[in-house]
Design a protein around this motif. Structure first.
Motif, PDB file in Angstrom:
ATOM      1  N   SER A  93       0.284  -0.370  19.720  1.00 42.28           N
ATOM      2  CA  SER A  93      -0.845  -0.368  18.697  1.00 42.28           C
ATOM      3  C   SER A  93      -1.452   0.995  18.349  1.00 42.28           C
ATOM      4  O   SER A  93      -1.363   1.025  17.058  1.00 42.28           O
ATOM      5  CB  SER A  93      -2.150  -1.331  19.044  1.00 42.28           C
ATOM      6  N   GLU A  94      -1.615   1.642  19.179  1.00 43.58           N
ATOM      7  CA  GLU A  94      -2.008   3.196  19.003  1.00 43.58           C
ATOM      8  C   GLU A  94      -0.793   3.815  18.148  1.00 43.58           C
ATOM      9  O   GLU A  94      -1.154   4.469  17.152  1.00 43.58           O
ATOM     10  CB  GLU A  94      -2.369   3.695  20.288  1.00 43.58           C
ATOM     11  N   ALA A  95       0.443   3.974  18.715  1.00 46.86           N
ATOM     12  CA  ALA A  95       1.376   4.566  18.153  1.00 46.86           C
ATOM     13  C   ALA A  95       1.866   4.111  16.666  1.00 46.86           C
ATOM     14  O   ALA A  95       2.004   4.745  15.899  1.00 46.86           O
ATOM     15  CB  ALA A  95       2.633   4.574  19.032  1.00 46.86           C
ATOM     16  N   PHE A  96       1.892   2.880  16.750  1.00 46.99           N
ATOM     17  CA  PHE A  96       2.272   2.285  15.433  1.00 46.99           C
ATOM     18  C   PHE A  96       1.080   2.349  14.289  1.00 46.99           C
ATOM     19  O   PHE A  96       1.454   2.645  12.989  1.00 46.99           O
ATOM     20  CB  PHE A  96       2.392   0.555  15.461  1.00 46.99           C
ATOM     21  N   GLY A  97       0.113   2.432  14.658  1.00 43.32           N
ATOM     22  CA  GLY A  97      -1.218   2.726  13.757  1.00 43.32           C
ATOM     23  C   GLY A  97      -1.158   4.123  13.222  1.00 43.32           C
ATOM     24  O   GLY A  97      -1.433   4.182  11.901  1.00 43.32           O
ATOM     25  N   HIS A  98      -0.784   5.071  14.031  1.00 45.60           N
ATOM     26  CA  HIS A  98      -0.995   6.610  13.673  1.00 45.60           C
ATOM     27  C   HIS A  98       0.464   6.795  12.747  1.00 45.60           C
ATOM     28  O   HIS A  98       0.153   7.455  11.595  1.00 45.60           O
ATOM     29  CB  HIS A  98      -0.705   7.295  14.960  1.00 45.60           C
ATOM     30  N   ARG A  99       1.360   6.095  13.037  1.00 51.45           N
ATOM     31  CA  ARG A  99       2.602   6.183  12.065  1.00 51.45           C
ATOM     32  C   ARG A  99       2.244   5.528  10.821  1.00 51.45           C
ATOM     33  O   ARG A  99       2.807   6.115   9.719  1.00 51.45           O
ATOM     34  CB  ARG A  99       3.861   5.641  12.777  1.00 51.45           C
ATOM     35  N   LEU A 100       1.717   4.371  10.660  1.00 49.39           N
ATOM     36  CA  LEU A 100       1.360   3.670   9.472  1.00 49.39           C
ATOM     37  C   LEU A 100       0.525   4.781   8.763  1.00 49.39           C
ATOM     38  O   LEU A 100       0.416   4.734   7.612  1.00 49.39           O
ATOM     39  CB  LEU A 100       0.813   2.398   9.673  1.00 49.39           C
ATOM     40  N   GLY A 101      -0.512   5.190   9.411  1.00 56.05           N
ATOM     41  CA  GLY A 101      -1.265   6.142   8.829  1.00 56.05           C
ATOM     42  C   GLY A 101      -0.544   7.472   8.122  1.00 56.05           C
ATOM     43  O   GLY A 101      -0.958   7.632   7.013  1.00 56.05           O
ATOM     44  N   SER A 102       0.517   7.923   8.589  1.00 57.32           N
ATOM     45  CA  SER A 102       1.327   8.823   8.001  1.00 57.32           C
ATOM     46  C   SER A 102       1.953   8.432   6.849  1.00 57.32           C
ATOM     47  O   SER A 102       1.907   9.007   5.538  1.00 57.32           O
ATOM     48  CB  SER A 102       2.269   9.294   8.898  1.00 57.32           C
ATOM     49  N   ILE A 103       2.437   7.196   6.899  1.00 59.06           N
ATOM     50  CA  ILE A 103       2.877   6.587   5.549  1.00 59.06           C
ATOM     51  C   ILE A 103       1.843   6.322   4.727  1.00 59.06           C
ATOM     52  O   ILE A 103       2.075   6.600   3.393  1.00 59.06           O
ATOM     53  CB  ILE A 103       3.711   5.175   6.182  1.00 59.06           C
ATOM     54  N   THR A 104       0.747   5.751   4.933  1.00 60.91           N
ATOM     55  CA  THR A 104      -0.270   5.750   4.051  1.00 60.91           C
ATOM     56  C   THR A 104      -0.624   7.173   3.255  1.00 60.91           C
ATOM     57  O   THR A 104      -1.060   7.267   2.114  1.00 60.91           O
ATOM     58  CB  THR A 104      -1.586   5.182   4.709  1.00 60.91           C
ATOM     59  N   ARG A 105      -0.754   8.024   3.941  1.00 59.37           N
ATOM     60  CA  ARG A 105      -1.070   9.526   3.250  1.00 59.37           C
ATOM     61  C   ARG A 105       0.111   9.906   2.261  1.00 59.37           C
ATOM     62  O   ARG A 105      -0.413  10.487   1.365  1.00 59.37           O
ATOM     63  CB  ARG A 105      -1.354  10.446   4.593  1.00 59.37           C
ATOM     64  N   VAL A 106       1.143   9.679   2.801  1.00 62.08           N
ATOM     65  CA  VAL A 106       2.404   9.715   1.516  1.00 62.08           C
ATOM     66  C   VAL A 106       2.307   9.043   0.366  1.00 62.08           C
ATOM     67  O   VAL A 106       2.164   9.447  -0.678  1.00 62.08           O
ATOM     68  CB  VAL A 106       3.653   9.575   2.365  1.00 62.08           C
ATOM     69  N   GLN A 107       2.012   7.656   0.668  1.00 61.70           N
ATOM     70  CA  GLN A 107       1.666   6.765  -0.436  1.00 61.70           C
ATOM     71  C   GLN A 107       0.376   7.332  -1.288  1.00 61.70           C
ATOM     72  O   GLN A 107       0.491   7.130  -2.626  1.00 61.70           O
ATOM     73  CB  GLN A 107       1.427   5.375  -0.139  1.00 61.70           C
ATOM     74  N   GLY A 108      -0.507   7.689  -0.777  1.00 58.37           N
ATOM     75  CA  GLY A 108      -1.752   8.271  -1.466  1.00 58.37           C
ATOM     76  C   GLY A 108      -1.195   9.445  -2.170  1.00 58.37           C
ATOM     77  O   GLY A 108      -1.847   9.360  -3.491  1.00 58.37           O
ATOM     78  N   LEU A 109      -0.384  10.325  -1.639  1.00 58.11           N
ATOM     79  CA  LEU A 109       0.107  11.524  -2.366  1.00 58.11           C
ATOM     80  C   LEU A 109       0.990  11.144  -3.614  1.00 58.11           C
ATOM     81  O   LEU A 109       0.799  11.537  -5.033  1.00 58.11           O
ATOM     82  CB  LEU A 109       1.041  12.586  -1.620  1.00 58.11           C
ATOM     83  N   LEU A 110       1.874   9.956  -3.464  1.00 58.66           N
ATOM     84  CA  LEU A 110       2.721   9.720  -4.466  1.00 58.66           C
ATOM     85  C   LEU A 110       2.080   9.018  -5.604  1.00 58.66           C
ATOM     86  O   LEU A 110       2.213   9.199  -6.708  1.00 58.66           O
ATOM     87  CB  LEU A 110       3.887   8.755  -3.990  1.00 58.66           C
ATOM     88  N   SER A 111       0.936   8.154  -5.233  1.00 56.10           N
ATOM     89  CA  SER A 111       0.068   7.355  -6.238  1.00 56.10           C
ATOM     90  C   SER A 111      -0.630   8.322  -7.226  1.00 56.10           C
ATOM     91  O   SER A 111      -0.997   7.789  -8.400  1.00 56.10           O
ATOM     92  CB  SER A 111      -0.794   6.742  -5.625  1.00 56.10           C
ATOM     93  N   ARG A 112      -0.859   9.691  -6.727  1.00 52.50           N
ATOM     94  CA  ARG A 112      -1.468  10.455  -7.874  1.00 52.50           C
ATOM     95  C   ARG A 112      -0.637  11.393  -8.822  1.00 52.50           C
ATOM     96  O   ARG A 112      -1.080  12.145  -9.515  1.00 52.50           O
ATOM     97  CB  ARG A 112      -2.318  11.458  -7.135  1.00 52.50           C
ATOM     98  N   LEU A 113       0.773  11.082  -8.551  1.00 55.00           N
ATOM     99  CA  LEU A 113       1.818  11.909  -9.341  1.00 55.00           C
ATOM    100  C   LEU A 113       2.089  11.361 -10.701  1.00 55.00           C
ATOM    101  O   LEU A 113       1.794   9.992 -10.775  1.00 55.00           O
ATOM    102  CB  LEU A 113       3.022  11.906  -8.523  1.00 55.00           C
ATOM    103  N   GLY A 114       2.384  12.149 -11.452  1.00 54.89           N
ATOM    104  CA  GLY A 114       2.867  11.764 -12.852  1.00 54.89           C
ATOM    105  C   GLY A 114       4.357  11.284 -12.788  1.00 54.89           C
ATOM    106  O   GLY A 114       4.748  11.217 -11.539  1.00 54.89           O
ATOM    107  N   GLU A 115       4.907  10.542 -13.746  1.00 55.99           N
ATOM    108  CA  GLU A 115       6.354  10.142 -13.734  1.00 55.99           C
ATOM    109  C   GLU A 115       7.439  10.994 -13.596  1.00 55.99           C
ATOM    110  O   GLU A 115       8.371  10.730 -12.818  1.00 55.99           O
ATOM    111  CB  GLU A 115       6.542   9.303 -15.272  1.00 55.99           C
ATOM    112  N   THR A 116       7.033  12.207 -13.895  1.00 53.82           N
ATOM    113  CA  THR A 116       8.437  13.314 -13.681  1.00 53.82           C
ATOM    114  C   THR A 116       7.776  14.402 -12.528  1.00 53.82           C
ATOM    115  O   THR A 116       8.514  15.285 -12.159  1.00 53.82           O
ATOM    116  CB  THR A 116       8.460  14.223 -14.843  1.00 53.82           C
ATOM    117  N   GLU A 117       6.594  14.108 -11.780  1.00 53.94           N
ATOM    118  CA  GLU A 117       6.184  14.851 -10.824  1.00 53.94           C
ATOM    119  C   GLU A 117       6.682  14.660  -9.504  1.00 53.94           C
ATOM    120  O   GLU A 117       7.201  13.563  -9.064  1.00 53.94           O
ATOM    121  CB  GLU A 117       4.529  14.915 -10.735  1.00 53.94           C
TER     122      GLU A 117
END
Length: 292
Positions: free
Chosen positions: A126-150
């Motif tokens: 649970s601890e390891a999987f939760g941290h790794r999901l957190g990493s993916i969540t941070r990436v998705q947060g970055l991607l969601s703020r990008l424009g179409e060509t960014e």
């Protein structure tokens, strides 16, 4: 219509107007007209040739009987070219979303399977999987703020990952140019590699040692005319009681597996992972051609 198409009214009578319609749309337009009387009106889209430059422009045509006679109809042709372009872009975006969703699900599934194999208890999983999901969540947060060509820049990704683990910034040295854009398909794997390195540094490495230091350097490299690559060097020092190369890995060992196997396979990267006497040294050389 005369002004738009350049076709004289006399030439448009009968089926003359069909000459201004894109040849690929003739059958659909004629079928719509043949059904119009039974349906009580015409409603269809087709391309009409613009007289000024010969370009075919999408129009939405609507027509209704005028009531004056059986052969008199009143109608409009509305330019919907921009709407068609927006719809096309929307279709591309939906397809991209579906593609990224499938990839994301595949990443999470693989992540869960690997975490299960390297966990001895449910709490550890649970601890390891939760941290790794957190990493993916941070990436998705970055991607969601990008424009179409960014694209996401490496320093942004690095900052997002380190912010979750580094509390003593005096222990960390960052040295590299900002704004090096990463390929979208490489973001998840890169982020997980940084996450595993940071996690191990916090638990067993430089970030856990009183005199430990972490230095991360990166730069663009071009070798023998090859496409540009991002070179990253992760160096930990000041760590005591480092395991030897033949000793079992501390923790799950997933981080090393990710760097030595997944990065070369998925990103065509060249990597090294060394257990030195005073800390870990890892290097990553990955192509960063700016495709999707």
């Amino acid at each position: 219509m005369e002004q738009f198409t350049g076709q004289a009214v006399e030439d448009s009578k009968g089926l003359g107007w069909l000459e201004t319609v894109h040849p690929d749309d003739h059958a659909a337009v004629m079928a719509a007209w043949q059904d119009a009387e039974a349906k009580g009106g015409l409603d269809c889209e087709y391309r009409i040739r613009r007289g000024a430059d010969g370009k075919y422009i999408w129009h939405h045509s609507r027509s209704l009987p005028s009531g004056e006679s059986e052969t008199d109809w009143l109608g409009t042709c509305t330019d919907v070219e921009e709407l068609k372009e927006l719809q096309s872009r929307q279709e591309v975006m939906v397809a991209e979303l579906q593609h990224r969703t499938r990839n994301l699900i595949a990443v999470i599934r693989s992540l869960s399977e690997k975490t299960v194999r390297t966990s001895t208890t449910l709490q550890e999983f649970s601890e390891a999987f939760g941290h790794r999901l957190g990493s993916i969540t941070r990436v998705q947060g970055l991607l969601s703020r990008l424009g179409e060509t960014e694209r996401v820049a490496f320093d942004e990704l690095l900052a997002a990952e380190l912010s979750a683990y580094i509390y003593d910034k005096e222990k960390v040295t960052l040295d590299g140019p900002p704004g090096i854009r990463l390929r979208s398909r490489s973001i998840q794997t890169f982020a997980l590699a940084l996450h595993e390195l940071a996690t191990n540094a916090l638990k067993y490495g430089a970030l856990s040692a009183p005199k430990g230091r972490l230095t991360i350097r990166w730069q663009i490299e071009r070798v023998d005319g090859d496409p540009p690559s991002l070179y990253v060097e992760w160096t930990e020092t000041g760590v005591q009681n480092m395991p030897t190369a033949d000793e079992p890995a501390r923790g799950s060992g997933y981080g090393r597996e990710l760097i030595e196997k997944a990065l070369p396979y998925q990103l065509r990267a060249k990597t090294t992972y060394e257990l030195r006497s005073d800390g870990v040294r890892c290097t990553i050389l990955a192509p960063i051609t700016f495709d999707a």
